[in-house]
Design a protein around this motif. Structure first.
Motif, PDB file in Angstrom:
ATOM      1  N   ASN A 214       0.849  -1.194   0.000  1.00 35.11           N
ATOM      2  CA  ASN A 214       0.000   0.000   0.000  1.00 35.11           C
ATOM      3  C   ASN A 214       0.878   1.234   0.000  1.00 35.11           C
ATOM      4  OD1 ASN A 214      -1.700  -2.130   1.730  1.00 35.11           O
ATOM      5  ND2 ASN A 214      -3.072  -0.702   0.718  1.00 35.11           N
ATOM      6  N   TYR A 215       0.393   2.291  -0.658  1.00 34.67           N
ATOM      7  CA  TYR A 215       1.153   3.531  -0.637  1.00 34.67           C
ATOM      8  C   TYR A 215       0.205   4.703  -0.406  1.00 34.67           C
ATOM      9  CZ  TYR A 215      -0.164   3.335  -5.602  1.00 34.67           C
ATOM     10  OH  TYR A 215      -0.856   3.219  -6.789  1.00 34.67           O
ATOM     11  N   SER A 216       0.768   5.800   0.075  1.00 33.51           N
ATOM     12  CA  SER A 216      -0.075   6.851   0.662  1.00 33.51           C
ATOM     13  C   SER A 216      -0.437   8.003  -0.263  1.00 33.51           C
ATOM     14  CB  SER A 216       0.617   7.437   1.900  1.00 33.51           C
ATOM     15  OG  SER A 216       1.854   8.015   1.531  1.00 33.51           O
ATOM     16  N   THR A 217       0.270   8.184  -1.368  1.00 31.67           N
ATOM     17  CA  THR A 217      -0.059   9.298  -2.255  1.00 31.67           C
ATOM     18  C   THR A 217      -0.255   8.788  -3.681  1.00 31.67           C
ATOM     19  OG1 THR A 217       2.247   9.827  -2.749  1.00 31.67           O
ATOM     20  CG2 THR A 217       1.263  10.922  -0.862  1.00 31.67           C
ATOM     21  N   THR A 218      -0.833   9.620  -4.500  1.00 30.93           N
ATOM     22  CA  THR A 218      -1.159   9.212  -5.866  1.00 30.93           C
ATOM     23  C   THR A 218       0.098   8.868  -6.654  1.00 30.93           C
ATOM     24  OG1 THR A 218      -3.076  10.659  -5.843  1.00 30.93           O
ATOM     25  CG2 THR A 218      -2.291   9.933  -7.992  1.00 30.93           C
ATOM     26  N   SER A 219       0.055   7.730  -7.318  1.00 32.07           N
ATOM     27  CA  SER A 219       1.127   7.343  -8.229  1.00 32.07           C
ATOM     28  C   SER A 219       0.568   6.369  -9.244  1.00 32.07           C
ATOM     29  CB  SER A 219       2.295   6.689  -7.484  1.00 32.07           C
ATOM     30  OG  SER A 219       3.284   6.274  -8.427  1.00 32.07           O
ATOM     31  N   ASP A 220       0.994   6.511 -10.477  1.00 34.42           N
ATOM     32  CA  ASP A 220       0.544   5.561 -11.493  1.00 34.42           C
ATOM     33  C   ASP A 220       1.640   4.560 -11.844  1.00 34.42           C
ATOM     34  OD1 ASP A 220       0.901   7.778 -14.403  1.00 34.42           O
ATOM     35  OD2 ASP A 220       2.272   7.197 -12.797  1.00 34.42           O
ATOM     36  N   ARG A 221       2.690   4.526 -11.008  1.00 35.25           N
ATOM     37  CA  ARG A 221       3.773   3.584 -11.252  1.00 35.25           C
ATOM     38  C   ARG A 221       4.151   2.892  -9.953  1.00 35.25           C
ATOM     39  NH1 ARG A 221       8.779   6.286 -13.558  1.00 35.25           N
ATOM     40  NH2 ARG A 221       7.964   8.327 -13.056  1.00 35.25           N
ATOM     41  N   LEU A 222       4.550   1.637 -10.089  1.00 34.84           N
ATOM     42  CA  LEU A 222       5.019   0.897  -8.920  1.00 34.84           C
ATOM     43  C   LEU A 222       6.008  -0.154  -9.383  1.00 34.84           C
ATOM     44  CD1 LEU A 222       3.158  -0.017  -5.764  1.00 34.84           C
ATOM     45  CD2 LEU A 222       4.412  -1.849  -6.933  1.00 34.84           C
ATOM     46  N   TYR A 223       7.002  -0.402  -8.530  1.00 37.17           N
ATOM     47  CA  TYR A 223       8.094  -1.301  -8.892  1.00 37.17           C
ATOM     48  C   TYR A 223       8.207  -2.401  -7.849  1.00 37.17           C
ATOM     49  CZ  TYR A 223       9.421   2.619 -11.873  1.00 37.17           C
ATOM     50  OH  TYR A 223       9.421   3.614 -12.820  1.00 37.17           O
ATOM     51  N   TRP A 224       8.524  -3.590  -8.323  1.00 37.94           N
ATOM     52  CA  TRP A 224       8.837  -4.710  -7.433  1.00 37.94           C
ATOM     53  C   TRP A 224      10.277  -5.149  -7.689  1.00 37.94           C
ATOM     54  CZ3 TRP A 224       6.123  -6.517  -3.403  1.00 37.94           C
ATOM     55  CH2 TRP A 224       4.756  -6.205  -3.329  1.00 37.94           C
ATOM     56  N   TYR A 225      10.995  -5.376  -6.566  1.00 39.21           N
ATOM     57  CA  TYR A 225      12.373  -5.830  -6.634  1.00 39.21           C
ATOM     58  C   TYR A 225      12.536  -7.067  -5.765  1.00 39.21           C
ATOM     59  CZ  TYR A 225      13.709  -1.333  -8.670  1.00 39.21           C
ATOM     60  OH  TYR A 225      13.827  -0.233  -9.492  1.00 39.21           O
ATOM     61  N   ARG A 226      13.526  -7.843  -6.143  1.00 36.96           N
ATOM     62  CA  ARG A 226      13.935  -8.985  -5.341  1.00 36.96           C
ATOM     63  C   ARG A 226      15.364  -8.730  -4.863  1.00 36.96           C
ATOM     64  NH1 ARG A 226      13.974 -15.443  -6.424  1.00 36.96           N
ATOM     65  NH2 ARG A 226      15.872 -15.908  -5.229  1.00 36.96           N
ATOM     66  N   GLN A 227      15.636  -9.125  -3.622  1.00 34.92           N
ATOM     67  CA  GLN A 227      16.994  -9.012  -3.088  1.00 34.92           C
ATOM     68  C   GLN A 227      17.384 -10.304  -2.387  1.00 34.92           C
ATOM     69  OE1 GLN A 227      17.881  -6.059   0.033  1.00 34.92           O
ATOM     70  NE2 GLN A 227      19.647  -5.438  -1.184  1.00 34.92           N
ATOM     71  N   ASP A 228      18.456 -10.926  -2.831  1.00 38.55           N
ATOM     72  CA  ASP A 228      19.019 -12.090  -2.167  1.00 38.55           C
ATOM     73  C   ASP A 228      20.046 -11.607  -1.151  1.00 38.55           C
ATOM     74  OD1 ASP A 228      18.547 -13.347  -5.283  1.00 38.55           O
ATOM     75  OD2 ASP A 228      17.816 -14.467  -3.547  1.00 38.55           O
ATOM     76  N   PRO A 229      20.296 -12.411  -0.115  1.00 42.66           N
ATOM     77  CA  PRO A 229      21.228 -11.991   0.938  1.00 42.66           C
ATOM     78  C   PRO A 229      22.584 -11.566   0.376  1.00 42.66           C
ATOM     79  CG  PRO A 229      20.063 -13.962   1.599  1.00 42.66           C
ATOM     80  CD  PRO A 229      19.691 -13.730   0.171  1.00 42.66           C
ATOM     81  N   GLY A 230      23.037 -10.383   0.779  1.00 40.02           N
ATOM     82  CA  GLY A 230      24.335  -9.899   0.346  1.00 40.02           C
ATOM     83  C   GLY A 230      24.385  -9.397  -1.081  1.00 40.02           C
ATOM     84  N   LYS A 231      23.234  -9.337  -1.729  1.00 39.25           N
ATOM     85  CA  LYS A 231      23.195  -8.900  -3.131  1.00 39.25           C
ATOM     86  C   LYS A 231      22.472  -7.570  -3.275  1.00 39.25           C
ATOM     87  CE  LYS A 231      24.944 -12.819  -4.647  1.00 39.25           C
ATOM     88  NZ  LYS A 231      26.289 -12.895  -5.265  1.00 39.25           N
ATOM     89  N   SER A 232      22.556  -7.009  -4.460  1.00 36.46           N
ATOM     90  CA  SER A 232      21.849  -5.767  -4.746  1.00 36.46           C
ATOM     91  C   SER A 232      20.411  -6.067  -5.150  1.00 36.46           C
ATOM     92  CB  SER A 232      22.571  -4.999  -5.856  1.00 36.46           C
ATOM     93  OG  SER A 232      22.001  -3.713  -6.016  1.00 36.46           O
ATOM     94  N   LEU A 233      19.710  -5.074  -5.622  1.00 37.31           N
ATOM     95  CA  LEU A 233      18.304  -5.202  -6.000  1.00 37.31           C
ATOM     96  C   LEU A 233      18.179  -5.680  -7.442  1.00 37.31           C
ATOM     97  CD1 LEU A 233      17.120  -1.839  -4.461  1.00 37.31           C
ATOM     98  CD2 LEU A 233      16.617  -4.105  -3.564  1.00 37.31           C
ATOM     99  N   GLU A 234      17.300  -6.638  -7.626  1.00 32.95           N
ATOM    100  CA  GLU A 234      17.009  -7.158  -8.959  1.00 32.95           C
ATOM    101  C   GLU A 234      15.597  -6.747  -9.337  1.00 32.95           C
ATOM    102  OE1 GLU A 234      16.998 -11.398  -9.092  1.00 32.95           O
ATOM    103  OE2 GLU A 234      16.044 -11.480 -11.058  1.00 32.95           O
ATOM    104  N   SER A 235      15.449  -6.069 -10.459  1.00 31.96           N
ATOM    105  CA  SER A 235      14.129  -5.621 -10.887  1.00 31.96           C
ATOM    106  C   SER A 235      13.274  -6.808 -11.304  1.00 31.96           C
ATOM    107  CB  SER A 235      14.259  -4.644 -12.054  1.00 31.96           C
ATOM    108  OG  SER A 235      12.987  -4.233 -12.490  1.00 31.96           O
ATOM    109  N   LEU A 236      12.063  -6.877 -10.750  1.00 28.59           N
ATOM    110  CA  LEU A 236      11.129  -7.932 -11.124  1.00 28.59           C
ATOM    111  C   LEU A 236      10.050  -7.393 -12.070  1.00 28.59           C
ATOM    112  CD1 LEU A 236      10.470  -9.721  -7.708  1.00 28.59           C
ATOM    113  CD2 LEU A 236      11.834 -10.554  -9.628  1.00 28.59           C
ATOM    114  N   PHE A 237       9.342  -6.378 -11.617  1.00 28.14           N
ATOM    115  CA  PHE A 237       8.229  -5.849 -12.389  1.00 28.14           C
ATOM    116  C   PHE A 237       8.203  -4.329 -12.319  1.00 28.14           C
ATOM    117  CE2 PHE A 237       6.433  -9.906 -13.154  1.00 28.14           C
ATOM    118  CZ  PHE A 237       6.459 -10.638 -11.982  1.00 28.14           C
ATOM    119  N   VAL A 238       7.800  -3.740 -13.441  1.00 34.79           N
ATOM    120  CA  VAL A 238       7.522  -2.310 -13.501  1.00 34.79           C
ATOM    121  C   VAL A 238       6.071  -2.172 -13.938  1.00 34.79           C
ATOM    122  CG1 VAL A 238       8.123  -0.107 -14.539  1.00 34.79           C
ATOM    123  CG2 VAL A 238       9.907  -1.811 -14.140  1.00 34.79           C
ATOM    124  N   LEU A 239       5.243  -1.646 -13.065  1.00 41.74           N
ATOM    125  CA  LEU A 239       3.811  -1.495 -13.338  1.00 41.74           C
ATOM    126  C   LEU A 239       3.548  -0.024 -13.615  1.00 41.74           C
ATOM    127  CD1 LEU A 239       2.613  -3.762 -10.407  1.00 41.74           C
ATOM    128  CD2 LEU A 239       2.788  -4.390 -12.820  1.00 41.74           C
TER     129      LEU A 239
END
Lengths: 110, 113
Positions: free
Chosen positions: A24-49
């Protein structure tokens, strides 16, 4: 101030089961991103909505966005151990910098 | 295309010492971000640059943290003096103006003892 909330924060699930992570997010936005992070690793982009009603699927993961409800879901189908990781959702602020949720730590067990 | 580069990958320092991190964004990306990720938390924006100007530094602890982006390309984030609570991963990201995609570097893991 933009706030991004995820739940649950911790999730232990058995292989083969289905589950949904909520963002959930608190202000208007028409975009949202999902990332995956494995231990000790950086962020991996999963989805861009990028719009209301957007749905994207990759393997056992499916993400959707409802901008009117300010809600995104990440649905896991028939979980496997390889999906164990931390999942973050993020929403751009007015300056287009991403604000992240606290993350959902997922553990898939046999 | 080459990704976002960061160095060093790991750094261990004692409290009150100084440290600097370097980031080289993807070529042509005008916007650069520095995030701090404390263990068990989501990344928190420290500072955002567009070209060599600061867009947002509202969450940067300016008494000890500083950042610069000379010539609108590489960026350096400095901590002086470091505190124990600065132990975290520092992530650099870049994006093109008006585009929807963000690219994250591998991060620098800082341990302050």
């Amino acid at each position: 101030e933009l706030k991004v909330e995820q739940n649950p924060l911790f999730l232990s699930m058995q292989e083969g089961k289905n589950y949904t992570i909520y963002c959930n997010y608190s202000t208007t936005s028409d975009r949202l991103y999902w990332y995956r992070q494995d231990p000790g690793k950086s962020l991996e982009s999963l989805f861009v909505l990028l719009s209301n009603g957007a749905v994207k699927q990759e393997g056992r993961l499916m993400a959707s966005l409802d901008t009117k409800a300010r809600l995104s879901t990440l649905h896991i189908t028939a979980a496997v151990h390889d999906l164990s990781a931390t999942y973050f959702c993020a929403v751009p602020n007015s300056g287009y910098a991403l604000n992240f949720g606290k993350g959902t730590s997922l553990l898939v067990t046999p | 295309e080459a990704g976002v580069a960061q160095s060093p990958r790991y750094k261990i320092i004692e409290k009150r010492q100084s440290v600097a991190f370097w980031c080289n964004p993807i070529s042509g990306h005008a916007t650069l971000y520095w995030y701090q990720q404390i263990l068990g938390q989501g990344p928190k924006l420290l500072i955002q640059f567009q070209n060599n100007g600061v867009v947002d530094d509202s969450q940067l602890p300016k008494d000890r943290f500083s950042a610069e982006r000379l010539k609108g390309v590489d960026s350096t984030l400095k901590i002086q003096p470091a505190k124990l609570e600065d132990s975290a991963v520092y992530l650099c990201a870049s994006s093109q103006i008006g585009r929807q995609f963000y690219y994250f570097g591998p991060g620098t893991r800082l341990t302050v003892t």
